[in-house]
Design an enzyme around this catalytic site. Structure first.
Site, PDB file in Angstrom:
ATOM      1  N   HIS A 536       0.847  -1.203   0.000  1.00  0.00           N
ATOM      2  CA  HIS A 536       0.000   0.000   0.000  1.00  0.00           C
ATOM      3  C   HIS A 536       0.879   1.249   0.000  1.00  0.00           C
ATOM      4  CE1 HIS A 536      -4.024  -1.745   1.221  1.00  0.00           C
ATOM      5  NE2 HIS A 536      -3.215  -2.775   1.430  1.00  0.00           N
ATOM      6  N   GLU A 603       3.336   0.357   3.942  1.00  0.00           N
ATOM      7  CA  GLU A 603       2.955   1.618   3.300  1.00  0.00           C
ATOM      8  C   GLU A 603       4.268   2.224   2.810  1.00  0.00           C
ATOM      9  OE1 GLU A 603      -0.223   2.557   3.207  1.00  0.00           O
ATOM     10  OE2 GLU A 603      -1.235   1.786   4.998  1.00  0.00           O
TER      11      GLU A 603
HETATM   12 ZN   LIG Z   1      -4.099   1.323   1.028  1.00  0.00          ZN
END
Ligand SMILES: [Zn+2]
Length: 638
Positions: A536, A603
């Protein structure tokens, strides 16, 4: 129907007519319908064996004594059991047949052959309310009712009744284009009561719906399904399975009988060569001392009861969910049980076990499976066994609430030792690995598996999860970069690197399509993934910045391995990308919580930060992100 099949069928009809009408003098022609049929000197199993007949052999039948036919064998008088000789003494007449009081009118004259009435299969099936189908390729009649199936084959006395092979006294045959089946056998197989009146030449059949009693007794000599011990002196061996039947022999306590067929309350047995029936209450249901007081309860919808502790052994019956049975003996993952008159073996993977009413739990001795570049050990859970795992300095401990665990008999280069020790809630399996090996523990309702894998990326199954997709864009960057697109690109770059290193990559979202979170977890589990990485990028404020890695310490049983991988990931992401290290954090995201393998969610950077969005738009930056994750897995599997 093909032309050749028509010709074949016509030929069979001609053959049948020839066989069935060739009688005139005192001696009738008999056709042997089984292999290795004993020819005996007397009409009893005591008669000495003079020779053997094979399927298709023709014999002269000169007389009949009970179940035995007098035949001419090598010019001498001899005897053979009638079950395997089809005698051409066909007579046809006006047989009256009724089912539940309603007259049945066959489209062709029923045939009486060797005292057995044969009728077209369709008319009797319809009268009994049984669904029936004819397969012309296999020349088989498939009949079923209430889940019970009966399969009969033209020319064969072997009939499949509810999965078991049973012998009919007479084989189905084709006559005048009709397939004829033995009326009594077929009706009784579906639980009907059949009455034959000699004087009026009529058959009265009564059948209640849902009456699927066991099939008729075998009239041949099947293989014993098990040996049982008589429990009381004076046990009577009966000629037929009714209490008023004549007694063939009286057996004493301790006598051994071979059970040929379990027929509900009666067992068809062989005792010293004599065959007859004993009441099922007469045989052993004694428990071996080590299973004293033990009972089980079935947890599967239906659990087969078999003649021995093997899935390939004969099926004797079945127990249904919630049914209880007495445990007589245990052998590895199988238990010999008694439930009413049914005695046999069940697999213990589908039961809960009790000792004197208290639930007991254990893990079987493991199975070893080699393949997929690894060795897998599988312990089957018996009873309500829960398992967890704890990472240790040199391996893993699988903690359980089991009372006992089967011993580990295997040698493996990746394993220094496997021992059973006492844990907080029950026994635990202590696994010490040799250097250069890794492990994955997989927990499921029925078992716990330990995969032993050699170091290195080669052969590892890595699940890559590109976050969001389809209707779910994820975050949107300050200039409009969509997170779902970015995530997929980093995933593809990482996939190429891992595959080049010999790993297998499973993509939970291989393209732009939407995949639910639970769907992603299912893909990971169904493909036997060894590790799971969800990719992500973040979004919060314009000033938020940096990379983050997450693991989940709650439900995921492999969380310590997840944390190890997450710690490596944040180190490589921040150092490769030069981003701020926001840490390796414990967080409850669906895909890392519901997976049961080592799983992390990363992330890469913030789409809400103009500088980081600019970097995320650069191909070299995304390549570096993939490099960082590749190095993470390389270090994890070092
Ligand atoms: Zn995401």
């Amino acid at each position: 129907m093909g032309k050749s099949r028509r010709i074949l069928q016509a030929f069979l009809v001609v053959l049948a007519v020839f066989l069935f009408t060739g009688q005139a003098d005192a001696a009738e022609k008999g056709t042997v319908t089984g292999n290795n049929l004993n020819v005996r000197s007397a009409p009893s199993l005591d008669g000495s064996v003079l020779g053997k007949l094979q399927n298709g052999d023709q014999v002269q039948v000169t007389g009949k004594q009970n179940d035995w036919l007098e035949i001419t064998y090598n010019g001498q008088k001899a005897f053979a059991h009638k079950a395997y000789i089809s005698v051409a003494n066909q007579t046809s007449g006006a047989f009256a047949i009724s089912v539940n009081g309603k007259a049945v009118k066959p489209p062709t004259t029923p045939v009486m052959k060797d005292n057995h009435l044969l009728v077209p299969f369709r008319v009797i099936s319809e009268a009994l309310g049984v669904t029936v189908r004819w397969d012309n390729d296999t020349r088989q009649v498939f009949a079923k009712d209430n889940g019970k199936k009966v399969i009969m084959t033209v020319g064969s006395t072997k009939v499949n009744v509810a999965g078991e092979t049973v012998t009919t006294p007479i084989a189905p045959s084709i006559q005048n284009d009709y397939t004829l089946i033995p009326l009594r056998f077929f009706s009784e197989a579906f639980g009907a009561n059949v009455h034959w009146d000699q004087d009026t030449q009529s058959v009265t059949i009564k059948r209640n719906e849902n009456s699927n009693t066991p099939p008729p007794n075998p009239s041949d000599t099947p293989n014993p399904i098990m040996t049982n011990t008589i429990q009381a002196n004076g046990t009577e061996l009966k000629k037929t399975p009714i209490a008023s039947s004549s007694t063939l022999a009286t057996l004493n306590k301790g006598a051994k009988v071979d059970v040929l067929k379990n027929d509900g309350n009666w067992l068809y047995v062989s005792y010293n060569g004599e065959k007859g029936y004993i009441h099922s209450s007469a045989v052993s249901a004694s428990q071996s001392p080590e299973v004293s007081g033990m009972t089980l309860k079935v947890t599967a919808t239906s659990l087969n009861v078999r003649s021995s502790g093997s899935a390939s052994s004969q099926k004797l019956g079945a127990l249904t969910k919630g049914q209880e049975a007495k445990v007589l003996e245990m052998n590895d993952t199988w238990a010999k049980v008694q439930s009413g008159s049914l005695v046999g073996w069940v697999h213990t993977g589908y039961v809960t076990l009790y000792k004197n009413g208290e639930l007991i739990r254990f893990l079987s001795a493991p199975e070893k499976i080699d393949g997929n570049g690894r060795t897998t050990f599988v312990w089957h859970k018996q009873g309500n066994v829960n398992t967890r795992q704890i990472m240790t300095d040199n391996g893993v401990a699988i903690s359980t609430n089991a009372n006992s665990i089967g011993s580990f008999p295997f040698q493996h280069p990746g394993i220094k030792s496997v021992n059973t020790t006492d844990g907080s809630y029950g026994k635990q399996i202590q696994v010490i690995l040799a250097p250069g090996y890794h492990y994955v523990v997989r927990h499921s309702g029925g078992d716990v598996q330990l995969d032993i894998l050699p170091s290195g990326l080669s052969g590892k199954k890595i699940v890559l999860d590109a976050g969001h997709g389809g209707r779910d864009n994820g975050a949107t960057g300050v200039t409009g970069l969509l997170e779902k697109t970015l995530n997929l690109d980093v995933t593809k770059k990482l996939k190429a690197k891992l595959e080049a290193a010999g790993a297998t990559v499973i993509e939970s979202r291989p393209d732009g399509a939407y995949v639910s979170l639970s769907g992603r977890v299912d893909i990971a589990h169904q493909n036997g993934g060894d590790a799971f990485i969800s990719i992500h990028s973040d979004s919060f404020s314009a000033t938020s910045h940096g990379s983050t890695s997450f693991y989940h310490s709650g439900e995921n049983p492999s969380w310590q391995q997840s944390k190890k991988m997450s710690d490596l990931a944040i180190h490589y992401l921040s150092s490769e990308l030069g981003t701020h290290n926001r840490g390796s954090k414990d967080q409850s995201f669906h895909v890392i919580r519901e997976t049961n393998i080592p799983a992390i969610l990363i992330e890469v950077a913030f789409l809400s930060n103009p500088n980081e969005e600019h970097l995320l738009k650069q191909d070299w930056f995304r390549e570096k992100a993939a490099d960082a994750l590749f190095k993470t897995l390389q270090a994890y599997y070092k």
